[in-house]
Design a protein around this motif. Structure first.
Motif, mmCIF file in Angstrom:
data_model
loop_
_atom_site.group_PDB
_atom_site.id
_atom_site.type_symbol
_atom_site.label_atom_id
_atom_site.label_comp_id
_atom_site.label_asym_id
_atom_site.label_seq_id
_atom_site.Cartn_x
_atom_site.Cartn_y
_atom_site.Cartn_z
ATOM 1 N N ASP A 81 0.806 -1.218 0.000
ATOM 2 C CA ASP A 81 0.000 0.000 0.000
ATOM 3 C C ASP A 81 0.842 1.272 0.000
ATOM 4 O O ASP A 81 0.481 2.252 -0.617
ATOM 5 C CB ASP A 81 -0.937 0.016 1.215
ATOM 6 N N GLU A 82 1.951 1.259 0.701
ATOM 7 C CA GLU A 82 2.758 2.464 0.882
ATOM 8 C C GLU A 82 4.068 2.432 0.101
ATOM 9 O O GLU A 82 5.125 2.660 0.662
ATOM 10 C CB GLU A 82 3.044 2.666 2.377
ATOM 11 N N LYS A 88 14.011 -2.315 -2.548
ATOM 12 C CA LYS A 88 14.137 -2.214 -1.090
ATOM 13 C C LYS A 88 12.760 -2.116 -0.431
ATOM 14 O O LYS A 88 12.524 -2.701 0.618
ATOM 15 C CB LYS A 88 14.994 -0.990 -0.730
ATOM 16 N N GLN A 89 11.844 -1.411 -1.065
ATOM 17 C CA GLN A 89 10.499 -1.228 -0.520
ATOM 18 C C GLN A 89 9.611 -2.449 -0.710
ATOM 19 O O GLN A 89 8.777 -2.749 0.133
ATOM 20 C CB GLN A 89 9.801 -0.040 -1.194
ATOM 21 N N THR A 90 9.763 -3.136 -1.844
ATOM 22 C CA THR A 90 8.806 -4.188 -2.213
ATOM 23 C C THR A 90 9.365 -5.605 -2.170
ATOM 24 O O THR A 90 8.595 -6.559 -2.152
ATOM 25 C CB THR A 90 8.278 -3.953 -3.644
ATOM 26 N N GLY A 91 10.680 -5.724 -2.247
ATOM 27 C CA GLY A 91 11.275 -7.050 -2.369
ATOM 28 C C GLY A 91 11.186 -7.582 -3.794
ATOM 29 O O GLY A 91 11.513 -8.732 -4.055
ATOM 30 N N GLN A 92 10.756 -6.749 -4.736
ATOM 31 C CA GLN A 92 10.609 -7.135 -6.143
ATOM 32 C C GLN A 92 11.698 -6.458 -6.968
ATOM 33 O O GLN A 92 11.930 -5.265 -6.827
ATOM 34 C CB GLN A 92 9.241 -6.709 -6.671
ATOM 35 N N SER A 93 12.352 -7.221 -7.825
ATOM 36 C CA SER A 93 13.455 -6.689 -8.623
ATOM 37 C C SER A 93 13.023 -6.357 -10.052
ATOM 38 O O SER A 93 12.804 -7.264 -10.858
ATOM 39 C CB SER A 93 14.589 -7.713 -8.667
ATOM 40 N N PRO A 94 12.909 -5.060 -10.372
ATOM 41 C CA PRO A 94 12.605 -4.688 -11.759
ATOM 42 C C PRO A 94 13.680 -5.196 -12.719
ATOM 43 O O PRO A 94 13.369 -5.658 -13.813
ATOM 44 C CB PRO A 94 12.576 -3.159 -11.735
ATOM 45 N N TYR A 95 14.946 -5.142 -12.284
ATOM 46 C CA TYR A 95 16.054 -5.601 -13.132
ATOM 47 C C TYR A 95 15.876 -7.072 -13.511
ATOM 48 O O TYR A 95 15.939 -7.429 -14.691
ATOM 49 C CB TYR A 95 17.400 -5.399 -12.420
ATOM 50 N N HIS A 96 15.650 -7.932 -12.516
ATOM 51 C CA HIS A 96 15.509 -9.358 -12.788
ATOM 52 C C HIS A 96 14.226 -9.666 -13.578
ATOM 53 O O HIS A 96 14.198 -10.609 -14.374
ATOM 54 C CB HIS A 96 15.580 -10.164 -11.493
#
Length: 90
Positions: free
Chosen positions: A3-4, A67-75
């Motif tokens: 959410d944030e 860092k905020q989501t734990g999701q890697s746009p790069y990967h």
């Protein structure tokens, strides 16, 4: 997406550019939750690179988002480029 989440955007961008960048990060989130179409993800990333051509700015934004989501746009983008699949699921 949490959410944030503060999506990394610049005050220098137009409204349209902000929307396009948000759409890219939302597609990354979708790849983690239910899967994202490879073609759509690729097109959104291409548009993202038009808005953020600097590799260092991109790395910084991706790092902040991860860092905020734990999701890697790069990967996510890397998997989309290398995959033969139509749907990218992280």
């Amino acid at each position: 997406m949490k959410d944030e989440v503060n999506i990394p955007i610049s005050a220098d961008w137009s409204k349209e550019e902000v929307i396009d960048v948000v759409n890219f990060f939302e597609m990354v989130d979708q790849a983690y939750s239910k899967g994202a179409e490879k073609e759509v993800l690729g097109a959104l990333y291409k548009r993202y690179k038009e808005i953020v051509p600097s590799k260092s700015e991109e790395k910084q934004a991706f790092k902040e988002y991860e860092k905020q989501t734990g999701q890697s746009p790069y990967h996510t983008v890397k998997k989309a480029r290398e995959s033969e699949e139509r749907i990218i699921k992280m």
